[in-house]
Design an enzyme around this catalytic site. Structure first.
Site, PDB file in Angstrom:
ATOM      1  N   TYR A 139      75.506  49.200  88.708  1.00 58.49           N
ATOM      2  CA  TYR A 139      75.541  49.314  90.176  1.00 58.49           C
ATOM      3  C   TYR A 139      74.544  50.328  90.724  1.00 58.49           C
ATOM      4  O   TYR A 139      73.763  50.015  91.629  1.00 58.49           O
ATOM      5  CB  TYR A 139      76.977  49.607  90.647  1.00 58.49           C
ATOM      6  CG  TYR A 139      77.852  48.387  90.474  1.00 58.49           C
ATOM      7  CD1 TYR A 139      78.214  47.957  89.199  1.00 58.49           C
ATOM      8  CD2 TYR A 139      78.279  47.632  91.545  1.00 58.49           C
ATOM      9  CE1 TYR A 139      78.984  46.812  89.016  1.00 58.49           C
ATOM     10  CE2 TYR A 139      79.058  46.491  91.376  1.00 58.49           C
ATOM     11  CZ  TYR A 139      79.401  46.096  90.108  1.00 58.49           C
ATOM     12  OH  TYR A 139      80.144  44.965  89.928  1.00 58.49           O
ATOM     13  N   HIS A 150      77.638  38.732  95.230  1.00 56.19           N
ATOM     14  CA  HIS A 150      78.419  39.245  96.370  1.00 56.19           C
ATOM     15  C   HIS A 150      77.516  39.494  97.584  1.00 56.19           C
ATOM     16  O   HIS A 150      77.684  40.490  98.286  1.00 56.19           O
ATOM     17  CB  HIS A 150      79.142  40.547  96.000  1.00 56.19           C
ATOM     18  CG  HIS A 150      80.195  40.402  94.941  1.00 56.19           C
ATOM     19  ND1 HIS A 150      81.533  40.274  95.225  1.00 56.19           N
ATOM     20  CD2 HIS A 150      80.102  40.346  93.595  1.00 56.19           C
ATOM     21  CE1 HIS A 150      82.219  40.175  94.099  1.00 56.19           C
ATOM     22  NE2 HIS A 150      81.381  40.203  93.091  1.00 56.19           N
ATOM     23  N   ASN A 183      88.115  42.995  92.860  1.00 57.43           N
ATOM     24  CA  ASN A 183      88.116  41.626  93.375  1.00 57.43           C
ATOM     25  C   ASN A 183      89.505  41.286  93.903  1.00 57.43           C
ATOM     26  O   ASN A 183      90.436  42.091  93.806  1.00 57.43           O
ATOM     27  CB  ASN A 183      87.753  40.639  92.262  1.00 57.43           C
ATOM     28  CG  ASN A 183      86.243  40.566  92.003  1.00 57.43           C
ATOM     29  OD1 ASN A 183      85.440  40.808  92.891  1.00 57.43           O
ATOM     30  ND2 ASN A 183      85.884  40.218  90.788  1.00 57.43           N
TER      31      ASN A 183
HETATM   32  C1  HEM Z   1      78.405  43.514  93.188  1.00 55.71           C
HETATM   33  C2  HEM Z   1      76.978  43.697  88.586  1.00 55.71           C
HETATM   34  C3  HEM Z   1      81.453  42.553  87.133  1.00 55.71           C
HETATM   35  C4  HEM Z   1      82.995  43.235  91.652  1.00 55.71           C
HETATM   36  C5  HEM Z   1      77.626  43.611  92.060  1.00 55.71           C
HETATM   37  C6  HEM Z   1      76.221  43.886  92.055  1.00 55.71           C
HETATM   38  C7  HEM Z   1      75.831  43.949  90.773  1.00 55.71           C
HETATM   39  C8  HEM Z   1      76.976  43.696  89.952  1.00 55.71           C
HETATM   40  C9  HEM Z   1      74.435  44.258  90.252  1.00 55.71           C
HETATM   41  C10 HEM Z   1      75.354  44.068  93.293  1.00 55.71           C
HETATM   42  C11 HEM Z   1      75.421  45.491  93.715  1.00 55.71           C
HETATM   43  C12 HEM Z   1      74.596  45.758  94.943  1.00 55.71           C
HETATM   44  O1  HEM Z   1      73.444  45.330  95.005  1.00 55.71           O
HETATM   45  O2  HEM Z   1      75.116  46.450  95.871  1.00 55.71           O
HETATM   46  C13 HEM Z   1      78.070  43.415  87.797  1.00 55.71           C
HETATM   47  C14 HEM Z   1      78.067  43.391  86.347  1.00 55.71           C
HETATM   48  C15 HEM Z   1      79.314  43.041  85.940  1.00 55.71           C
HETATM   49  C16 HEM Z   1      80.113  42.864  87.135  1.00 55.71           C
HETATM   50  C17 HEM Z   1      76.842  43.710  85.483  1.00 55.71           C
HETATM   51  C18 HEM Z   1      79.874  42.858  84.562  1.00 55.71           C
HETATM   52  C19 HEM Z   1      79.248  43.211  83.469  1.00 55.71           C
HETATM   53  C20 HEM Z   1      82.277  42.704  88.218  1.00 55.71           C
HETATM   54  C21 HEM Z   1      83.711  42.737  88.171  1.00 55.71           C
HETATM   55  C22 HEM Z   1      84.143  42.943  89.450  1.00 55.71           C
HETATM   56  C23 HEM Z   1      82.977  43.024  90.289  1.00 55.71           C
HETATM   57  C24 HEM Z   1      84.545  42.598  86.904  1.00 55.71           C
HETATM   58  C25 HEM Z   1      85.532  43.081  89.980  1.00 55.71           C
HETATM   59  C26 HEM Z   1      86.551  43.443  89.256  1.00 55.71           C
HETATM   60  C27 HEM Z   1      81.879  43.346  92.444  1.00 55.71           C
HETATM   61  C28 HEM Z   1      81.941  43.505  93.880  1.00 55.71           C
HETATM   62  C29 HEM Z   1      80.625  43.576  94.317  1.00 55.71           C
HETATM   63  C30 HEM Z   1      79.773  43.466  93.152  1.00 55.71           C
HETATM   64  C31 HEM Z   1      83.192  43.563  94.732  1.00 55.71           C
HETATM   65  C32 HEM Z   1      80.158  43.737  95.748  1.00 55.71           C
HETATM   66  C33 HEM Z   1      80.200  45.197  96.124  1.00 55.71           C
HETATM   67  C34 HEM Z   1      79.855  45.345  97.579  1.00 55.71           C
HETATM   68  O3  HEM Z   1      80.651  44.891  98.427  1.00 55.71           O
HETATM   69  O4  HEM Z   1      78.789  45.903  97.878  1.00 55.71           O
HETATM   70  N1  HEM Z   1      78.066  43.478  90.770  1.00 55.71           N
HETATM   71  N2  HEM Z   1      79.323  43.091  88.228  1.00 55.71           N
HETATM   72  N3  HEM Z   1      81.858  42.878  89.523  1.00 55.71           N
HETATM   73  N4  HEM Z   1      80.565  43.333  92.037  1.00 55.71           N
HETATM   74 FE1  HEM Z   1      79.963  43.227  90.160  1.00 55.71          FE
END
Ligand code: HEM
Ligand code: NDP
Length: 514
Positions: free
Chosen positions: A358, A75, A148
Site C-alpha cells: 500500500y 478498488h 472488505n
Molecule cells: C486497495 C494491494 C489484498 C482491501 C489496494 C491497492 C493495492 C492493493 C495496491 C491500491 C491502493 C491505492 O492505490 O490507494 C493488495 C494486495 C493484496 C490485497 C497486494 C494481497 C496480497 C486485500 C485484502 C483486502 C483488501 C485481503 C481486504 C481484506 C483493499 C481496499 C482497498 C485496497 C479496501 C481500497 C482502499 C481505499 O479505499 O483507498 N489493495 N490488496 N486488499 N485493498 Fe488491497
C-alpha cells in the site's frame, strides 16, 4: 488603422467586474495576482492567433492536463465520508491502544467504500466485493484498518494477488472482462471457494454501502501493558441492516443510475440520517493459535462465532460528507502498515504482503510526501527525519537536528512503544499453502445456512457468471462445489441447463487442485 477597428467592435464578452459582485473574491493567478479577464484569450487581432504571453490560458490548460492521478490499481471506484468511532465497552485488558482507553472516548475516522474490479467510472451496483477502508485519526497516530465487506478473501498467499487481479480486469486482447479467466483461476485455486460462495450469495450485491457489514478480515494482534498478546479479528455490523439487490434489480438500477451507492451514502449523510455500525472483536489468546483445527492466520477462514464470540467494542458513525471529493477521497491513502501501540500484525501471509504494497502504491500514485496531505495527516504531532522530495509543503523547524542521533533536541525513539517479542519457528522454505488445507468445510457451512430461495438465487448467480466458459473449466469448478456439498454442484448444474455439456472425461483430483 487595424487597432481602431478592433476598438470599434462591440464588446460581447461576459461583463467582468474589477472587484467581485456582492462579496465574491477577486480571481487571482496561483501566484496571487488579480486576473483581469478569464473569458477571452490574448490574441493578435480579433481573429488572430493567441500570444504565448497569455499565461492565464497556459496555466488553465496545463493544470487541466494534470487533474488526474492514476486511479487505484484495484478498488478504483469508491465513495467516502468522515465520522467518529466511540467506545462503548472496555477492552483495555487486551490492548493498550489509546483509542480503546475509556468508555465514551471518541476518535475521528475516514471510511472509504469501494468496488474492487471496476475502473473509476464503473457502475456501483455490480456484483463484486466491497472495500471497507478505515482511517482512525488516533492520539497516537493513524491506525488504518483496510478491510472488505467479507470476512475472508480469495487467496491465502500474496504471491497470487497480481494473478488473481489480472483475472478480474480486462483481457489484454479483447479489452473485455473474461469469465473464462475468472473461473479458470478460481477452479485452479480451491482456497478461493469460501469467498466465491459469499460473492455469489445475496450479500455479493449490496444495495448500498450503508447496508453491508465490514470486516478487518485478517487476524491482527492486540497487546496490553503487561506485554500479553491476543489475536484479534474486527467486525462492523451494519445498524441499517443488510439489504441486497438481485442481479435483475441491479440491472434496472444501473440502467437508471451508475452512482447508486455514492448517491445513497451522500444523500443520507446530507439529510442527517447518519449510517452506523456496531463494532465488535473476536479475541483469541496467543497460545490458542497452536490448537485450533484451522490455521487462524489463514485469510480464507473465519473463526466460528461459537468458538470466538463477538465482543462489542463501540459504534462507528459517518456524519460528514467530504467537502472536496478529489482532495479528501481520491487522495486518501490507506495502508495496513499504519498501526498504533497496542495493535500489531500477525503471521497472516497476505497481511504481510499488504504491509509492503500500500505505501508503495501511494508513493507512486499520490507522491512521496502523501502522508502530509490534510486527509492523510495524523491529528497528533508528527516528527520524523524524512526530508526532501515532491510535495514537501511544510517547512520543518529546528534545522540543526536534521539527522539522528543528534545533540540538538531532535525527536528520539520511545522504547515504551515496543511490541512484545513474537516467538516464531521453522525452516525458511516455500511451503505449499494448499497442503493439508481444508478448503471445503467453511464454504459448506455458509451454503447450508442459505434458505431454499437463497440457494436458487445462488445457483442462478453462479450459472449466469459462467456463460461462455469452456466445459472443462466448469467441470473443474463443479467438482469443488461437489466436495463442499453435492447439493451445491447439482443446483448449479441444473441452473446451467443446456449451457453446460459434460466433458468426455471428468476432471482428476490433480487437475482440480493443481
Ligand atoms: C486497495 C494491494 C489484498 C482491501 C489496494 C491497492 C493495492 C492493493 C495496491 C491500491 C491502493 C491505492 O492505490 O490507494 C493488495 C494486495 C493484496 C490485497 C497486494 C494481497 C496480497 C486485500 C485484502 C483486502 C483488501 C485481503 C481486504 C481484506 C483493499 C481496499 C482497498 C485496497 C479496501 C481500497 C482502499 C481505499 O479505499 O483507498 N489493495 N490488496 N486488499 N485493498 Fe488491497
Ligand atoms: P454463525 O451462524 O455464528 O454466523 C454466521 C454468519 O454468517 C453471521 O455472521 C451472518 O452475518 C453471516 N452470513 C449470513 N449470510 C451470509 C452470506 N450470504 N454471506 C456472508 N455471511 C453471511 O456461524 P459461524 O461463525 O460458525 O460461521 C458459519 C459460516 O458463516 C462461515 O463458514 C462463514 O462462511 C460465515 N460467516 C462467519 C463469520 C464469522 O466471523 N464466524 C462472519 C461472516 C460470515 P449476520 O450476523 O450479519 O447476519
Amino acid at each position: 488603422p487595424r487597432g481602431l477597428e478592433i476598438a470599434a467592435m462591440p464588446d460581447t464578452s461576459y461583463p467582468f467586474p474589477s472587484s467581485g459582485p456582492s462579496g465574491s473574491p477577486v480571481l487571482t493567478t496561483t501566484a496571487g495576482a488579480p486576473v483581469a479577464d478569464n473569458q477571452n484569450s490574448v490574441t493578435a487581432g480579433a481573429r488572430g492567433p493567441i500570444l504565448l504571453q497569455d499565461y492565464q490560458l497556459i496555466e488553465k490548460l496545463a493544470h487541466q492536463n494534470r487533474e488526474r492521478i492514476p486511479e487505484r490499481v484495484v478498488h478504483a471506484k469508491g465513495s467516502g465520508a468522515f465520522g467518529t468511532f466511540t467506545v462503548t465497552a472496555d477492552i483495555s485488558r487486551y490492548t493498550r491502544a489509546g483509542i480503546f482507553s475509556r468508555i465514551g472516548k471518541s476518535t475521528d475516522v475516514l471510511l472509504r467504500f469501494s468496488t474492487v474490479a471496476g475502473e473509476r467510472g464503473a457502475a456501483d451496483a455490480e456484483r463484486d466485493v466491497r472495500g471497507f477502508a478505515l482511517k482512525f485519526y488516533t492520539d497516537e497516530g493513524n491506525w488504518d484498518l483496510v478491510g472488505n465487506n467479507t470476512p475472508v478473501f480469495f487467496i491465502r498467499d500474496p504471491m497470487k494477488f497480481p494473478d488473481f487481479i489480472r483475472t478480474q480486469k480486462r483481457h489484454p486482447r479483447t479489452n473485455l472482462r473474461s469469465p473464462t479467466a475468472m473461473w479458470d483461476f478460481w477452479s485452479l485455486s480451491p482456497e478461493s471457494l469460501h469467498q466465491v460462495a459469499i460473492l455469489f450469495s445475496d450479500r455479493g450485491l449490496p444495495q448500498g454501502y450503508r447496508f453491508m457489514n465490514g470486516y478487518g478480515s485478517h487476524t491482527y494482534s492486540f497487546w496490553n501493558d503487561a506485554g500479553e498478546r491476543f489475536w484479534v479479528k474486527f467486525h462492523f455490523k451494519s445498524l441499517q441492516g443488510i439489504r441486497t439487490w438481485t442481479n435483475e434489480e441491479a440491472n434496472e438500477v444501473i440502467a437508471q443510475d451508475r452512482e447508486s451507492a455514492q448517491r445513497d451514502l451522500y444523500e443520507a449523510i446530507e439529510k442527517g440520517d447518519f449510517p452506523r455500525w456496531r463494532v465488535c472483536v473476536q479475541i483469541m489468546p496467543e497460545a490458542e493459535a497452536n490448537s485450533t483445527p484451522y490455521n487462524p492466520f489463514d485469510l480464507t477462514k473465519v473463526w466460528p462465532h461459537a468458538d470466538y464470540p463477538l465482543i462489542d467494542v463501540g459504534v462507528l458513525e459517518l456524519n460528514r460528507n467530504p467537502a472536496h471529493y478529489f482532495a479528501e477521497i481520491e487522495q486518501a491513502s490507506f495502508s495496513p502498515s499504519n498501526i498504533v501501540p497496542g495493535i500489531g500484525f500477525s503471521p497472516d501471509k497476505v497481511l504481510q504482503g499488504r504491509l509492503f504494497a500500500y505505501a508503495d502504491a501511494h508513493r507512486y500514485r499520490v507522491g512521496t510526501h502523501y502522508e502530509a496531505l490534510p486527509v492523510n495527516a495524523p491529528k497528533c504531532p508528527v516528527h520524523h527525519y524524512h526530508a526532501d522530495g515532491a510535495m514537501r509543503f511544510d517547512a520543518p523547524q529546528g534545522t540543526d537536528a536534521y539527522y539522528e542521533p543528534n545533540s540538538f533536541h531532535g525527536p528520539v525513539q520511545d522504547r515504551t512503544a515496543q511490541e512484545p517479542p513474537l516467538r516464531i519457528s521453522g525452516d525458511a522454505d516455500r511451503y505449499n499453502h494448499r497442503d493439508g488445507n481444508d478448503d471445503y468445510t467453511q464454504p459448506a457451512a455458509l451454503f447450508r445456512m442459505f434458505t431454499a430461495e437463497q440457494k436458487e438465487r445462488f445457483y442462478r448467480n453462479i450459472a449466469g457468471a459462467m456463460q461462455g466458459v469452456p466445459g472443462f473449466i466448469i467441470a473443474r469448478q463443479l467438482e469443488h462445489f461437489r466436495r463442499a456439498d453435492p447439493e451445491w454442484a447439482d443446483g448449479v448444474k441444473r441452473a446451467l441447463g443446456d449451457a453446460y455439456q459434460e466433458p468426455e472425461s471428468a476432471p482428476t483430483n490433480a487437475e482440480a487442485r493443481t
